[in-house]
Design a protein around this motif. Structure first.
Motif, short mmCIF file in Angstrom:
data_model
loop_
_atom_site.label_atom_id
_atom_site.label_comp_id
_atom_site.label_asym_id
_atom_site.label_seq_id
_atom_site.Cartn_x
_atom_site.Cartn_y
_atom_site.Cartn_z
N ARG A 57 50.68 37.89 42.01
CA ARG A 57 50.11 37.87 43.35
C ARG A 57 48.65 37.45 43.30
N THR A 58 48.17 36.91 44.40
CA THR A 58 46.73 36.66 44.52
C THR A 58 46.16 37.68 45.51
N TRP A 59 44.88 37.96 45.35
CA TRP A 59 44.26 39.04 46.13
C TRP A 59 42.96 38.56 46.76
N THR A 60 42.64 39.17 47.89
CA THR A 60 41.31 38.92 48.49
C THR A 60 40.70 40.25 48.93
N LEU A 61 39.38 40.26 48.93
CA LEU A 61 38.65 41.40 49.48
C LEU A 61 37.59 40.80 50.40
N HIS A 62 37.59 41.19 51.67
CA HIS A 62 36.74 40.55 52.68
C HIS A 62 36.95 39.05 52.70
N GLY A 63 38.18 38.64 52.49
CA GLY A 63 38.47 37.21 52.55
C GLY A 63 38.10 36.43 51.29
N ALA A 64 37.32 37.03 50.37
CA ALA A 64 36.92 36.32 49.14
C ALA A 64 37.92 36.63 48.02
N PRO A 65 38.18 35.68 47.12
CA PRO A 65 39.11 35.96 46.03
C PRO A 65 38.69 37.20 45.23
N PHE A 66 39.68 37.92 44.75
CA PHE A 66 39.40 39.24 44.17
C PHE A 66 40.39 39.44 43.03
N GLU A 67 39.91 39.91 41.87
CA GLU A 67 40.77 40.12 40.70
C GLU A 67 40.81 41.61 40.39
N PRO A 68 41.81 42.32 40.87
CA PRO A 68 41.85 43.75 40.55
C PRO A 68 42.10 43.98 39.06
N GLN A 69 41.45 44.98 38.50
CA GLN A 69 41.64 45.32 37.08
C GLN A 69 42.32 46.68 37.03
N ASP A 70 43.45 46.75 36.29
CA ASP A 70 44.24 47.98 36.26
C ASP A 70 43.43 49.24 35.93
N GLY A 71 42.52 49.12 34.95
CA GLY A 71 41.82 50.34 34.47
C GLY A 71 40.64 50.73 35.34
N MET A 72 40.25 49.89 36.28
CA MET A 72 39.04 50.20 37.07
C MET A 72 39.39 51.01 38.32
N THR A 73 38.47 51.84 38.73
CA THR A 73 38.70 52.64 39.94
C THR A 73 38.41 51.79 41.18
N LEU A 74 38.85 52.31 42.32
CA LEU A 74 38.62 51.58 43.58
C LEU A 74 37.13 51.35 43.78
N THR A 75 36.33 52.38 43.51
CA THR A 75 34.88 52.24 43.69
C THR A 75 34.32 51.19 42.74
N GLU A 76 34.77 51.26 41.46
CA GLU A 76 34.26 50.28 40.48
C GLU A 76 34.63 48.85 40.88
N LEU A 77 35.74 48.72 41.55
CA LEU A 77 36.17 47.39 41.98
C LEU A 77 35.41 46.91 43.22
N GLY A 78 34.56 47.78 43.77
CA GLY A 78 33.78 47.39 44.94
C GLY A 78 34.53 47.56 46.25
N ILE A 79 35.61 48.38 46.23
CA ILE A 79 36.37 48.59 47.47
C ILE A 79 35.74 49.76 48.23
N ARG A 80 35.25 49.47 49.42
CA ARG A 80 34.55 50.49 50.22
C ARG A 80 35.52 51.14 51.21
N HIS A 81 35.03 52.21 51.82
CA HIS A 81 35.78 52.93 52.85
C HIS A 81 36.19 51.95 53.96
N LYS A 82 37.49 51.92 54.26
CA LYS A 82 38.10 51.09 55.32
C LYS A 82 38.19 49.60 54.97
N ASP A 83 37.92 49.25 53.71
CA ASP A 83 38.03 47.84 53.34
C ASP A 83 39.48 47.34 53.46
N VAL A 84 39.60 46.05 53.69
CA VAL A 84 40.93 45.43 53.79
C VAL A 84 41.17 44.54 52.57
N ILE A 85 42.25 44.85 51.83
CA ILE A 85 42.62 44.04 50.67
C ILE A 85 43.79 43.15 51.09
#
Lengths: 521, 108
Positions: free
Chosen positions: B74-102
């Motif tokens: 799958r491909t992912w975006t965060l705030h419309g920009a390309p985004f590479e989730p990393q399995d071992g990282m937490t939501l906060t470390e990935l830069g995902i804020r409260h109410k963000d849309v992935i």
């Protein structure tokens, strides 16, 4: 003590209708002597509206309280006679189908409480306007609205004896996710000043859109054998036309009083057209999906009652005052081909948590949808129903266990698509004081960004559920907090209402057959 | 433009992050299917790893879509920009804020 015989006096002169009206309304007004006018009417300045001459208000209906009550009592007598006859004759068995009542459940849960809210709000206007003309008009409308609430409850209460989903509508209105849409709309209006409320409800809702909301429900009733609701509709219609006239008089009055009022009224119109239009989304799916026997499509209804009557008729007149059609009206026009399908798709997958049931449209129904929406149904929505048909064939039923993202303003799940592109959901993001907020459309985003301090306080059902404020954080806890009973929610086919309906229809058919046999013997 | 009101008008957001303790709201948007009527909102711990968020929250829900396959790239975006989730990282470390849309779609 002896009383002298009463002196025969001349019969009092009977006043003309006009003079009577003057005496009983404007004649009862007074100038305050121990407080200032500003103290007596403290809410009239802060919105920025300037009124120079309250007496310039033209009363559209010269109605006095005695004439009003006499007329309403006559209408009520007729309505209650119909209700009695319908109950005694088991009239509910003559509906087109028990599934029709889903439309009335939505009406009772979603619209009836708005009548009560309108009653409160117009009572507020009747208190706060400095002119006796508009005060009296608001008082009459306030009384109308509470009557409508009461007669709607009485009209639909007969069905509550036999069908699900009608037993807890006031609490439904306060608690259930889809009902926060109409509830928050009226709460938004109630928390405005008196002039904004007048434009919000008196004009934008009652004048611009009432035909889109009220008429479809009442025509739906007449097409589907619901004589009581149809009679209620007739009874309320003359009140509604009075409310429309009041709404129109209100906007003209504000515009004529001072040129500075024009931009304020235009901004309110831009805001409240979109707010009210979003509430009618619930009506759109009712027309296209909930009625077993169709009246007209949402698209036809929108074209007739809004594009023809309002955009072509009304706004051409208002251009004289410098008023232009509402800001996001083009988006609404573009949406008429997709709106009802998108809204029903929400209700279909979340009806396990609703006070009504839903079902997949039958092949005949889909054919009608395809004819009514030749540009969109087959391309964009039929494929979803085809997929659901395969899902059902393999033992599934599309109920979404997750919770939907909601629009911060209209509170509807974010199911609407980009204007002109039915394949891409519309997501608008705004930031205010470090927090992000999402809206479903250009209209809702514009409304949010105009008054973020207000809309950040929105009681969004999904967020409240996640905070644990709705009985608990899990779906079963929430359903219990909704006080849903067996048969209220879920799939219509095989539901309590559906099963009972088939049994009763079978009994009725058997009874007719046995009468015919006896008659033939 | 700010609100016109009778008096001072300043009230907190009814869905601010602090109301969710160590959690936050996160929205997932399946951008290539209309099967879901709208994006789906979760309440997830900020310290949750992406692997857990995927396995415990997204997959159980997404499996209700008969066409969903958890193994597909799958491909992912965060705030419309390309985004590479990393399995071992937490939501906060990935830069995902409260109410963000992935956003997500099946990779082409």
């Amino acid at each position: 003590m002896t009383l002298a015989p009463e002196k025969k006096t001349k019969k009092p002169r009977k006043l003309s209708m006009k003079a009577r009206y003057e005496a009983l309304t404007r004649g009862l007004d007074w100038e305050p002597s121990y407080v200032t006018k500003e103290e007596m009417f403290p809410h009239l300045e802060y919105e920025g509206i300037k009124i120079h001459d309250w007496a310039a208000w033209e009363d559209p209906f010269r109605l006095t309280i005695d004439a009003y009550t006499k007329y309403q009592a006559e209408k009520d007598r007729r309505l209650y006679a119909v209700l009695d006859g319908f109950a005694q004759g088991q009239g509910h068995l003559n509906l087109t189908d028990a599934g029709y009542l889903n439309a009335m459940k939505l009406f009772l849960q979603g619209v009836t409480p708005l009548e009560y809210a309108a009653h409160r709000n117009f009572a507020y206007l009747a208190r706060h306007f400095a002119g006796p003309g508009p005060r009296f008009a608001a008082l009459c409308q306030s009384i109308d609205e509470i009557r409508h609430m009461q007669t709607e409850v009485h009209t639909l209460s007969n069905y509550n004896k036999y069908y699900s989903g009608l037993h807890n509508w006031p609490e439904n209105h306060d608690r259930m996710w889809y009902l926060s849409v109409p509830k928050s709309f009226f709460d938004d209006a109630l928390s405005c000043g008196p002039f904004e409320f007048l434009i919000a409800i008196g004009f934008s809702f009652e004048y611009l859109l009432t035909n889109l909301l009220f008429v479809p429900f009442m025509s739906g009733a007449s097409f589907n054998g619901d004589l009581p609701t149809m009679t209620f509709g007739f009874s309320a219609q003359s009140d509604e036309s009075r409310h429309m006239t009041l709404g129109l008089e209100a906007i003209k009055f504000l515009l004529e009083q001072d040129e500075d009022n024009v931009p304020i009224v235009q901004a309110w119109l831009d805001k409240w057209f979109w707010r009210a239009y979003r509430v009618t989304a619930l009506v759109s799916q009712m027309l296209d999906y909930m009625l077993p026997r169709k009246v007209m499509s949402w698209k036809e209804s929108f074209e007739l009652y809004f594009e023809e009557q309002m955009l072509k008729g009304l706004f051409e007149d208002l251009a004289f005052y410098g008023i232009t059609p509402p800001r996001h009206v083009a988006d609404a026009v573009q949406e008429k081909d997709v709106l009802s399908h998108q809204v029903y798709w929400i209700l279909y997958q979340f009806s396990f948590a609703a006070g009504f049931t839903t079902t997949m449209p039958t092949p005949e129904h889909q054919q009608w949808l395809s004819q009514a929406y030749p540009d969109t149904f087959d391309t964009h929505f039929k494929p979803l129903w085809d997929k659901e048909a395969r899902n059902i064939a393999s033992g599934g039923r599309h109920f979404t266990r997750g919770l939907p993202q909601l629009c911060q303003v209209c509170q509807i799940p974010m199911a609407f698509t980009e204007p002109g592109d039915p394949t891409t959901l519309c997501q608008r993001e705004s930031e205010f004081e470090g927090e992000i907020y999402h809206t479903c459309s250009n209209g809702c985003q514009w409304i949010f960004e105009r008054e973020p301090e207000k809309y950040r306080q929105a009681w969004l059902p999904v967020h409240q559920i996640y905070q644990g404020n709705c009985g608990g954080p899990s779906v079963p806890e929430v359903l219990e907090w909704y006080h849903l009973q067996d048969g209220d929610a879920g799939e219509y086919l095989g539901s309590r209402d559906h099963t009972n309906w088939l049994t009763w229809q079978g009994e009725a058919a058997a009874e007719t057959a046995s009468h015919e046999n006896k008659a033939g013997a | 433009m700010s609100i016109t009101s009778l008096g001072e008008y300043d009230f907190p957001s009814r869905s601010r992050q602090e109301l969710y303790g160590d959690d936050q709201l996160v929205t997932l948007w399946f951008q290539d299917t209309m099967w879901w009527c709208s994006p789906v909102m979760f309440r997830a711990p900020r310290a949750m790893t992406w692997a857990d968020f995927w396995a415990q929250m997204i997959v159980p829900l997404a499996e209700e879509d008969p066409d969903f396959d958890a193994a597909t790239a799958r491909t992912w975006t965060l705030h419309g920009a390309p985004f590479e989730p990393q399995d071992g990282m937490t939501l906060t470390e990935l830069g995902i804020r409260h109410k963000d849309v992935i956003g997500t779609r099946v990779a082409a």
